[in-house]
Design a protein around this motif. Structure first.
Motif, PDB file in Angstrom:
ATOM      1  N   ALA A  74      36.978  45.049  53.681  1.00 25.67           N
ATOM      2  CA  ALA A  74      37.050  46.059  54.745  1.00 25.67           C
ATOM      3  C   ALA A  74      36.819  45.431  56.115  1.00 25.67           C
ATOM      4  O   ALA A  74      37.461  45.818  57.096  1.00 25.67           O
ATOM      5  CB  ALA A  74      36.042  47.178  54.493  1.00 25.67           C
ATOM      6  N   ASP A  75      35.887  44.464  56.203  1.00 25.85           N
ATOM      7  CA  ASP A  75      35.632  43.793  57.484  1.00 25.85           C
ATOM      8  C   ASP A  75      36.887  43.099  57.987  1.00 25.85           C
ATOM      9  O   ASP A  75      37.220  43.158  59.166  1.00 25.85           O
ATOM     10  CB  ASP A  75      34.527  42.734  57.348  1.00 25.85           C
ATOM     11  CG  ASP A  75      33.162  43.324  57.084  1.00 25.85           C
ATOM     12  OD1 ASP A  75      32.919  44.474  57.481  1.00 25.85           O
ATOM     13  OD2 ASP A  75      32.339  42.616  56.473  1.00 25.85           O
ATOM     14  N   ALA A 134      46.987  31.965  38.118  1.00 25.59           N
ATOM     15  CA  ALA A 134      46.921  32.850  36.960  1.00 25.59           C
ATOM     16  C   ALA A 134      48.174  33.711  36.842  1.00 25.59           C
ATOM     17  O   ALA A 134      48.348  34.406  35.856  1.00 25.59           O
ATOM     18  CB  ALA A 134      45.694  33.751  37.064  1.00 25.59           C
ATOM     19  N   GLU A 135      49.031  33.658  37.862  1.00 23.29           N
ATOM     20  CA  GLU A 135      50.224  34.502  37.938  1.00 23.29           C
ATOM     21  C   GLU A 135      49.867  35.968  37.720  1.00 23.29           C
ATOM     22  O   GLU A 135      50.493  36.669  36.940  1.00 23.29           O
ATOM     23  CB  GLU A 135      51.286  34.032  36.939  1.00 23.29           C
ATOM     24  CG  GLU A 135      51.812  32.652  37.256  1.00 23.29           C
ATOM     25  CD  GLU A 135      52.908  32.192  36.316  1.00 23.29           C
ATOM     26  OE1 GLU A 135      53.222  32.909  35.344  1.00 23.29           O
ATOM     27  OE2 GLU A 135      53.461  31.117  36.570  1.00 23.29           O
ATOM     28  N   LYS A 136      48.804  36.417  38.429  1.00 24.49           N
ATOM     29  CA  LYS A 136      48.311  37.783  38.300  1.00 24.49           C
ATOM     30  C   LYS A 136      48.198  38.448  39.660  1.00 24.49           C
ATOM     31  O   LYS A 136      47.935  37.791  40.667  1.00 24.49           O
ATOM     32  CB  LYS A 136      46.918  37.800  37.667  1.00 24.49           C
ATOM     33  CG  LYS A 136      46.883  37.589  36.197  1.00 24.49           C
ATOM     34  CD  LYS A 136      45.475  37.817  35.706  1.00 24.49           C
ATOM     35  CE  LYS A 136      45.486  38.026  34.217  1.00 24.49           C
ATOM     36  NZ  LYS A 136      44.197  38.438  33.717  1.00 24.49           N
ATOM     37  N   VAL A 137      48.363  39.758  39.642  1.00 21.49           N
ATOM     38  CA  VAL A 137      48.099  40.596  40.809  1.00 21.49           C
ATOM     39  C   VAL A 137      46.979  41.542  40.419  1.00 21.49           C
ATOM     40  O   VAL A 137      47.047  42.189  39.365  1.00 21.49           O
ATOM     41  CB  VAL A 137      49.348  41.399  41.222  1.00 21.49           C
ATOM     42  CG1 VAL A 137      49.022  42.336  42.368  1.00 21.49           C
ATOM     43  CG2 VAL A 137      50.483  40.462  41.601  1.00 21.49           C
ATOM     44  N   VAL A 138      45.924  41.588  41.226  1.00 20.90           N
ATOM     45  CA  VAL A 138      44.804  42.480  40.946  1.00 20.90           C
ATOM     46  C   VAL A 138      44.506  43.318  42.182  1.00 20.90           C
ATOM     47  O   VAL A 138      44.662  42.862  43.314  1.00 20.90           O
ATOM     48  CB  VAL A 138      43.536  41.710  40.514  1.00 20.90           C
ATOM     49  CG1 VAL A 138      43.728  41.034  39.183  1.00 20.90           C
ATOM     50  CG2 VAL A 138      43.116  40.697  41.556  1.00 20.90           C
ATOM     51  N   ARG A 139      44.122  44.555  41.943  1.00 20.30           N
ATOM     52  CA  ARG A 139      43.721  45.428  43.048  1.00 20.30           C
ATOM     53  C   ARG A 139      42.284  45.081  43.409  1.00 20.30           C
ATOM     54  O   ARG A 139      41.447  44.867  42.529  1.00 20.30           O
ATOM     55  CB  ARG A 139      43.828  46.887  42.630  1.00 20.30           C
ATOM     56  CG  ARG A 139      43.645  47.818  43.784  1.00 20.30           C
ATOM     57  CD  ARG A 139      44.090  49.215  43.424  1.00 20.30           C
ATOM     58  NE  ARG A 139      43.954  50.045  44.599  1.00 20.30           N
ATOM     59  CZ  ARG A 139      43.605  51.302  44.559  1.00 20.30           C
ATOM     60  NH1 ARG A 139      43.395  51.909  43.411  1.00 20.30           N
ATOM     61  NH2 ARG A 139      43.486  51.972  45.674  1.00 20.30           N
ATOM     62  N   GLN A 158      34.396  44.504  48.152  1.00 17.91           N
ATOM     63  CA  GLN A 158      34.357  43.166  47.560  1.00 17.91           C
ATOM     64  C   GLN A 158      34.381  42.115  48.659  1.00 17.91           C
ATOM     65  O   GLN A 158      34.961  42.325  49.725  1.00 17.91           O
ATOM     66  CB  GLN A 158      35.548  42.965  46.624  1.00 17.91           C
ATOM     67  CG  GLN A 158      35.435  43.737  45.332  1.00 17.91           C
ATOM     68  CD  GLN A 158      36.660  43.526  44.475  1.00 17.91           C
ATOM     69  OE1 GLN A 158      37.643  44.213  44.646  1.00 17.91           O
ATOM     70  NE2 GLN A 158      36.579  42.576  43.557  1.00 17.91           N
ATOM     71  N   ASN A 159      33.771  40.952  48.387  1.00 19.73           N
ATOM     72  CA  ASN A 159      33.771  39.856  49.358  1.00 19.73           C
ATOM     73  C   ASN A 159      35.179  39.314  49.527  1.00 19.73           C
ATOM     74  O   ASN A 159      35.898  39.125  48.566  1.00 19.73           O
ATOM     75  CB  ASN A 159      32.846  38.730  48.911  1.00 19.73           C
ATOM     76  CG  ASN A 159      31.396  39.090  49.061  1.00 19.73           C
ATOM     77  OD1 ASN A 159      31.048  40.129  49.601  1.00 19.73           O
ATOM     78  ND2 ASN A 159      30.538  38.233  48.567  1.00 19.73           N
TER      79      ASN A 159
END
Length: 88
Positions: A48-49, A28-33, A38-39
């Motif tokens: 976090a795990d 998708a040529e995207k960066v998401v936070r 979230q899994n």
């Protein structure tokens, strides 16, 4: 961290700086936070795990050699847990 395999995940990357984590999706040529709850990779573990692990504090490294990945020289490491992961 960048996925090398399986082929459909190749190039997907996670970047962590402090408490902030980003996911790069090459198709998708995207960066998401991404959030800590979230899994991770659609699995049973949360971000976090995975990201609470410390390679320095939790593992004993052994250098197995060097190899190339995408034309880049890389060190190949074996990591052995210093203590059991307790329930994982």
């Amino acid at each position: 961290m960048r996925y090398q395999a399986p082929p459909k995940e190749r190039g997907t990357a996670y970047l962590r700086a402090g408490d902030n984590t980003w996911l790069y999706l090459p198709n998708a040529e995207k960066v998401v936070r991404v959030g800590a709850k979230q899994n991770f990779g659609g699995g049973d573990f949360s971000n976090a795990d995975i990201f609470r692990l410390s390679l320095i504090d939790d593992y004993l490294p052994t250098l197995l050699g060097e190899e190339a990945s995408e034309g880049q020289a890389c060190h190949k490491l074996e990591l052995k847990a210093k203590k059991p992961l307790g329930g994982l």
